[in-house]
Design a protein around this motif. Sequence first.
Motif, PDB file in Angstrom:
ATOM      1  N   GLU A 217       0.928  -1.219   0.112  1.00  0.00           N
ATOM      2  CA  GLU A 217      -0.107   0.201  -0.029  1.00  0.00           C
ATOM      3  C   GLU A 217       0.929   1.175  -0.175  1.00  0.00           C
ATOM      4  OE1 GLU A 217      -2.403  -0.059   3.394  1.00  0.00           O
ATOM      5  OE2 GLU A 217      -3.992  -1.536   2.495  1.00  0.00           O
ATOM      6  N   TYR A 218       0.250   2.106  -0.266  1.00  0.00           N
ATOM      7  CA  TYR A 218       0.972   3.509  -0.243  1.00  0.00           C
ATOM      8  C   TYR A 218      -0.437   4.500   0.211  1.00  0.00           C
ATOM      9  CZ  TYR A 218      -1.005   5.572  -4.809  1.00  0.00           C
ATOM     10  OH  TYR A 218      -1.724   5.772  -5.615  1.00  0.00           O
ATOM     11  N   ASP A 219      -0.063   5.725   0.504  1.00  0.00           N
ATOM     12  CA  ASP A 219      -0.979   6.833   0.738  1.00  0.00           C
ATOM     13  C   ASP A 219      -1.121   7.574  -0.299  1.00  0.00           C
ATOM     14  OD1 ASP A 219      -1.180   6.087   3.703  1.00  0.00           O
ATOM     15  OD2 ASP A 219       0.639   7.653   4.168  1.00  0.00           O
ATOM     16  N   PRO A 220      -2.481   7.629  -0.955  1.00  0.00           N
ATOM     17  CA  PRO A 220      -2.743   8.178  -2.092  1.00  0.00           C
ATOM     18  C   PRO A 220      -2.691   9.678  -2.116  1.00  0.00           C
ATOM     19  CG  PRO A 220      -4.864   7.518  -1.052  1.00  0.00           C
ATOM     20  CD  PRO A 220      -3.717   7.188  -0.116  1.00  0.00           C
ATOM     21  N   ARG A 222      -3.442  13.463  -3.812  1.00  0.00           N
ATOM     22  CA  ARG A 222      -4.494  14.427  -4.434  1.00  0.00           C
ATOM     23  C   ARG A 222      -4.923  14.069  -5.938  1.00  0.00           C
ATOM     24  NH1 ARG A 222      -6.866  18.760  -2.260  1.00  0.00           N
ATOM     25  NH2 ARG A 222      -5.243  19.126  -0.657  1.00  0.00           N
ATOM     26  N   ARG A 287       2.393  -0.273  -6.325  1.00  0.00           N
ATOM     27  CA  ARG A 287       1.551  -0.259  -4.948  1.00  0.00           C
ATOM     28  C   ARG A 287       0.275   0.343  -5.209  1.00  0.00           C
ATOM     29  NH1 ARG A 287       4.905   3.319  -1.160  1.00  0.00           N
ATOM     30  NH2 ARG A 287       5.168   4.267  -3.157  1.00  0.00           N
ATOM     31  N   ALA A 289      -3.361   2.010  -3.707  1.00  0.00           N
ATOM     32  CA  ALA A 289      -3.993   3.056  -2.847  1.00  0.00           C
ATOM     33  C   ALA A 289      -4.341   2.496  -1.496  1.00  0.00           C
ATOM     34  CB  ALA A 289      -5.005   4.085  -3.368  1.00  0.00           C
ATOM     35  N   ALA A 290      -3.917   3.051  -0.352  1.00  0.00           N
ATOM     36  CA  ALA A 290      -4.326   2.351   1.106  1.00  0.00           C
ATOM     37  C   ALA A 290      -5.745   1.954   1.063  1.00  0.00           C
ATOM     38  CB  ALA A 290      -3.616   3.128   2.126  1.00  0.00           C
TER      39      ALA A 290
END
Length: 431
Positions: A217-220, A222, A287, A289-290
């Motif tokens: 995962e990664y923090d998406p 904007r 990866r 989106a979380a």
Amino acid sequence: MSFALLHPRDQIVATMDRIYAHDMTTTSGGNISVKDENGDVWITPARVDKGSLRRQDVVRIRPDGSKDGIHPPSSEFPFHLAIYEARPDVKAVIHAHPGALVSFSMCGKVPDTRVFPESFNLCGEVAFAPYALPGSKKLGERIAEQFAKEAQPTCVVLENHGVVVAGDDLGDAFRRFETLEFTAQALVHANQLGSVKYLDTAMLEKAHESQHQGLDEYDPFRPTSVGKEARKDIVDFVHRAYEHRLMNSGWGSFSARVDEDAFIITPQHVDRRELDLADLVVVRDGRRAAGQLPSRVARLHRAIYQAHPEVNAIVNALPVHGAAFSASEFPLDSRTIPESYLFLKDVPKIAFDDVYGDGEAVASVLSVKNPVALLESNGVMVAGRTALDAFDRLEVLESTAAAIIRSRALGAIKPMPDSVIEELLAAFPGV
């Protein structure tokens, strides 16, 4: 709005609308029920037009047997109650007469769901109930006997009658019903082409294991304007694909590139007809989106995007005629009419093991120059310069596959010769 939050009356009306709209039952045929948390069974009425069913038409049968409604319940309600009694885990039942499954019921056969991994995973082994008079106690007993078997089947073909499908809610039952009819249609078409290839246990296990190979995962970030445009394109084309039966409610993937190593793709476990912008998943640098699960083909799509910068959209789909070719040894010869060859070029088949590999084998075959491939026992895959380009080629693929299958009743195809192909490619070099 979440389907699960709808009242059983509204769930039944919405589901019957979908079944009727896609010719999977008739005005007078079929019935649907839902068992709620109080033990009440909500069921379609008798002798009411299924094409214009209203929520007030739905009948409630209470646990004590009393009925509440402006119509009598379906004459088949005894077997619905018998199923619920035999299987406490079942909370929804669909009975209908979809064309391909009726053909199986007329022949005393059941579709072998080992033809596609998703069919087997969702429908399992299909059971068969011998004929009994519609609406009779005997019919209920025979159907319930099948559902009560140790294997706990969820799909039962009724001899000379149709099919009954069960689920832990109505959404689950509908996905299973729709998938089983698709499978039956594909098998009918594949048998017209020749021998059908079924999956063995090892192949089914490989497909099942691949479902659990997730991405980190990664923090998406904007959303960008490019990403927003891609989301709209994907949603619009997936909805169109569903309406034209190129995808079904739980099966089919669409992605669009947003930059060098990022793309937006359809998610897992979301009804394709109800797909919304927020459901789509961004895959960046391999990866996800979380908190979101992309389609299981995300690895394949990334491999193609990395190998071919000119590819900007990819579709995985299960149009029923194209899927029949994917389950058959018969080749899909696109040298039928000029449009078919120009849009499809030669159509290779990618081996089953490569479909569940790292994507390199698929990327070595699929590109804008060779935009279409059959995936062995997994439908079709199409690459395009744009989302419209990919969708257009998907439609041409399905119409070509359908025409070839229909031609089998007329005689041998006369493919266009090499001289015609060379003339076409010279005249339309950019297609």
